[in-house]
Write an enzyme that holds these catalytic residues in place. Structure first.
Site, PDB file in Angstrom:
ATOM      1  CG  ASN A  45     -22.520 -26.845 -47.434  1.00 16.84           C
ATOM      2  OD1 ASN A  45     -22.350 -27.252 -48.575  1.00 16.84           O
ATOM      3  ND2 ASN A  45     -21.595 -26.925 -46.498  1.00 16.84           N
ATOM      4  CD  GLU A  89     -21.504 -25.516 -43.421  1.00 15.96           C
ATOM      5  OE1 GLU A  89     -21.362 -25.618 -42.187  1.00 15.96           O
ATOM      6  OE2 GLU A  89     -22.592 -25.699 -43.984  1.00 15.96           O
TER       7      GLU A  89
HETATM    8  C1  GCU Z   1     -22.865 -28.504 -42.412  1.00 14.07           C
HETATM    9  C2  GCU Z   1     -21.518 -29.205 -42.464  1.00 14.07           C
HETATM   10  C3  GCU Z   1     -21.618 -30.688 -42.277  1.00 14.07           C
HETATM   11  C4  GCU Z   1     -22.627 -30.998 -41.186  1.00 14.07           C
HETATM   12  C5  GCU Z   1     -23.978 -30.529 -41.696  1.00 14.07           C
HETATM   13  C6  GCU Z   1     -25.117 -30.833 -40.689  1.00 14.07           C
HETATM   14  O1  GCU Z   1     -23.303 -28.168 -43.659  1.00 14.07           O
HETATM   15  O2  GCU Z   1     -20.817 -28.953 -43.656  1.00 14.07           O
HETATM   16  O3  GCU Z   1     -20.326 -31.179 -41.938  1.00 14.07           O
HETATM   17  O4  GCU Z   1     -22.653 -32.377 -40.873  1.00 14.07           O
HETATM   18  O5  GCU Z   1     -23.948 -29.116 -41.819  1.00 14.07           O
HETATM   19  O6  GCU Z   1     -25.369 -29.961 -39.876  1.00 14.07           O
HETATM   20  O7  GCU Z   1     -25.650 -31.944 -40.763  1.00 14.07           O
END
Ligand code: GCU
Length: 719
Positions: A410, A355
């Site tokens: 993601n 990200e």
């Molecule tokens: C993002 C991120 C994670 C985070 C997740 C969330 O995708 O990569 O590190 O914990 O979102 O918001 O739970």
């Protein structure tokens, strides 16, 4: 002979060197508590560890100190002389002590997890624990020995290349040492060479994932007696844009979860037993892949993945926000990750970033950093693919997606915003537009606190029921798209994010299928167990903690990996269903009932009861929960703005837009990173623009008064 001793005991710790007087045993973190209790206020600074070295411990021709995890920056001093500085909190490094030793020897180690503009990670949704949180060792070797310093190398590298047709593997074993020659042994055959030897294994025993993770061992020995060995696995990985992932020539869709390396009450100072306990849960789930986010994990855990046949996505913490001064650190962390983890057969891909455009524009510096990382990976390891995890608002046309070999996204539609179906639409759109590109699903999840329950679960209510519904949708979506090379639930375990304060918990991200202390498997855990675990017959009654139900009829949902489920109520068989994974029954709720589900050789029971009033303890955001019926239609003047209008409509009016922008900026500063990501990303802003103010406020956990207050203000503004 090489002698390795643990140096975990008898350390003194403190925030200042002179004040280092607290006796600690490694692994240790100073944030085990304040890093998990919310407030985003855990101690981030420099602390000191010191320890005397005894004469027995320092015996040997050449003596090296090995530190397996010092987060994030570490300096080592011996008898007051600085020997080295290491920047990177997740990899091992070594420093030679030979020639610096005196009669009495005092080791002093400073470790810092404070802000930095060049050491990653600096902005992310997890606690950056500080400390010497993995084992520290002393290694004594003869003068002629295998390399120990360069990027924390193991001194031996095994590259098996499988020919599936011939059922052979050609194994190249390279060594680094300062001797004249080396004896290398593989599969009972020994060759004496200068550095490198090649072996052919006939009728090779493949490392075949969960079914048969067979491991060979390569051993190298010098005349001096120094010896190193490494295990390796013979397997072939491949990715097809249409058919997904292949292992040893057969379709092998990677379906699994992500894992952070921390535990309630211990921070990231985990023992081998903690790692092994996590692996047992992963095996119970039936996952065949793990994304070891967002950094290099302990060697013991990659070993466990090798031994259990789990295919791994390994990555460095190049995350959320690109730092112009951080380029060298991304390259050094990647060099160390590959050098130290190359021999693990479980690792299939190297992750370049996570990200990284969440809080940074896709500019030339960021693109070049990715190109350099990608080239470094291919140079150091031509046998593996590179990938990256893209944030859900990154346009699919972005040039950054062309850098790694394969991609994954993601996506949090149906949690942070939007609807569940937008996930399906996203992948269908991407795959249609880029049919030749391999795509995966690197993160998806919804927070759930096992205390919260509802018969009408909805996005943002933090109930176990909504999390289960969310994952039921995603499981179906995934099963309908075999082209997804890998899918990783975010996350297997709740984990520490000290900046969070939501869902009734302080300092935790609750997207886990299992609670932070590993004590409780949420219902959604059993959904995936039903879909993936092929060895342990089970049935799971959902809603065990949803005991008091204010309804006359209730749904009883069962997850099972068996084809037929029977349901009994108070000892009476009320239904038998044949199906797959999810079985739904409905029954009248007249009083207190013993519910039992049974399948071939397994069963589960629970007691639930009818109550006349909703059990308030099951509701997280009581305000938001009731807000849906606050405003009767005639209470709202349709000629003026209200919280029922979309953010986009409200923002189209200068005065109304200014008011909501100001309110959201305040909310963002309270929430931390994810909110920043929202602010800086047009794609996400567009998506939020389509949501009503009310749904955004409920999602953000706004209380009743602030929702009413904003509605009053908006009702004063004519459209
Ligand atoms: C993002 C991120 C994670 C985070 C997740 C969330 O995708 O990569 O590190 O914990 O979102 O918001 O739970």
């Amino acid at each position: 002979m090489r002698k390795i001793i643990d140096l975990n005991d008898n350390w003194l710790f403190g925030k200042k060197l002179e004040g280092a007087a607290e006796a600690v045993t490694l692994p240790h973190t100073w944030n085990s508590l304040d890093g998990q209790d919310g407030g985003n206020d855990y101690y981030r600074g420099t602390c000191w560890y010191r320890r005397e070295l005894s004469t027995e411990e320092t015996a040997g021709e050449r003596l090296f100190l090995e530190i397996n995890g010092a987060a994030h920056t570490c300096e080592v001093f011996l008898n007051g002389e600085k020997l080295c500085c290491h920047e990177g909190g997740y990899s091992a490094f070594r420093v030679e002590l030979t020639g610096k030793l005196k009669e009495k020897n005092m080791l002093e180690v400073s470790v810092s997890n404070e802000d930095s503009d060049r050491v990653y990670p600096q902005k992310a949704d997890f606690t950056f624990y500080g400390g010497l949180y993995r084992d520290v060792k002393l290694i004594s070797v003869p003068d002629k020995h295998f390399e120990l310093l360069k990027d924390g190398t193991t001194g031996i590298k095994a590259t098996p290349v499988v020919d599936l047709e011939k059922k052979t593997a050609t194994v190249t074993v390279e060594t680094w040492h300062n001797g004249e020659s080396v004896d290398i042994t593989v599969n009972g055959e020994t060759k004496t060479v200068e550095r490198t030897a090649e072996f052919v294994i006939e009728n090779v025993h493949l490392w075949d994932g969960l079914d048969d993770p067979y491991l060979y061992t390569a051993t190298a020995r010098l005349d001096s007696g120094d010896e190193v060995s490494t295990r390796f696995g013979c397997r072939a990985f491949a990715c097809d844009p249409e058919k997904g992932f292949f292992l040893n020539g057969r379709s092998y869709p990677l379906r699994g979860v992500s894992r952070h390396q921390d535990l309630k009450g211990k921070g990231n100072a985990l023992s081998y037993e903690d790692h092994a306990a996590d692996m047992a849960i992963i095996r119970e789930l039936g996952a065949n892949t793990l994304r070891l986010a967002h950094y290099q994990h302990a060697q013991e855990f990659y070993d466990l993945c090798d031994e259990n046949g789990i295919v791994v996505w390994a990555e460095i913490p190049y995350i959320t926000m690109h730092m112009p001064n951080g380029r060298e650190n991304t390259l050094s962390q990647m060099r160390e990750l590959i050098t130290q983890c190359y021999n693990h057969p479980c690792i299939a891909v190297w992750g370049l970033s996570n990200e990284i455009t969440a809080a940074s524009a896709v500019n030339e510096d960021l693109l070049e950093n990715h190109r350099l990382l990608n080239e470094l990976c291919h140079r150091m390891d031509p046998t593996r693919l590179t990938t990256m995890a893209d944030v859900f608002m990154l346009e699919i046309e972005s040039p950054i997606l062309e850098i790694p070999d394969i991609n994954s996204y993601n996506l949090y539609f149906g949690w942070y915003l939007g609807e569940l179906e937008q996930t399906d639409e996203f992948f269908d759109e991407y795959h249609a537009k880029y049919p030749d590109r391999v795509i995966g699903f690197s993160e998806y999840g919804a927070d759930a606190n096992p205390a919260f329950h509802s018969s009408c679960p909805e996005k943002g209510d933090y109930t176990e029921e909504y999390q289960a519904l969310y994952h039921e949708h995603m499981l179906k979506m995934i099963e309908a798209r075999p082209y997804l090379w890998a899918t990783h639930v975010w996350n297997l375990f709740d984990f520490a994010a000290d900046g969070r304060d939501e869902g009734g918990k302080h300092g935790e991200n609750q997207k886990g299928l299992v609670t932070f202390d590993r004590a409780l498997r949420k219902d959604a855990f059993y959904l995936y167990k039903a879909a993936w675990n092929k060895t342990e017959p089970f049935v799971h009654l959902c809603g065990k903690r949803y005991i008091n139900r204010c309804e006359d009829r209730t749904e009883i949902k069962v997850y099972s990996n068996q084809p037929e489920v029977k349901l009994y109520v108070d000892g009476m068989l009320i239904g038998t269903q044949s199906g797959k994974t999810v079985f739904r029954f409905e029954l009248p709720l007249l009083g207190e009932h013993l519910i039992r589900a049974e399948a071939e050789g397994c069963g589960d029971s629970m007691v639930i009861r009818h109550v006349s009033e909703p059990d308030e303890s099951y509701i997280f955001n009581k305000a938001a929960a009731s807000v849906t019926n606050w405003f009767d239609a005639d209470e709202i003047n349709p000629e003026c703005f209200s919280i029922n209008d979309t953010l986009g409509e409200i923002r189209s009016h200068p005065q109304a837009g200014a008011i909501v922008n100001q309110m959201m900026a305040k909310g963002a500063s309270e929430r931390g990173d994810v909110a920043d990501a929202v602010k800086d990303n047009p794609a996400l802003q567009r998506m939020m623009g389509r949501m009503t103010m009310l749904s955004l406020l409920k999602q953000g956990g706004a209380d009743e008064e602030s929702i009413r207050q904003l509605n009053r203000i908006l009702q004063g503004i004519k459209k």
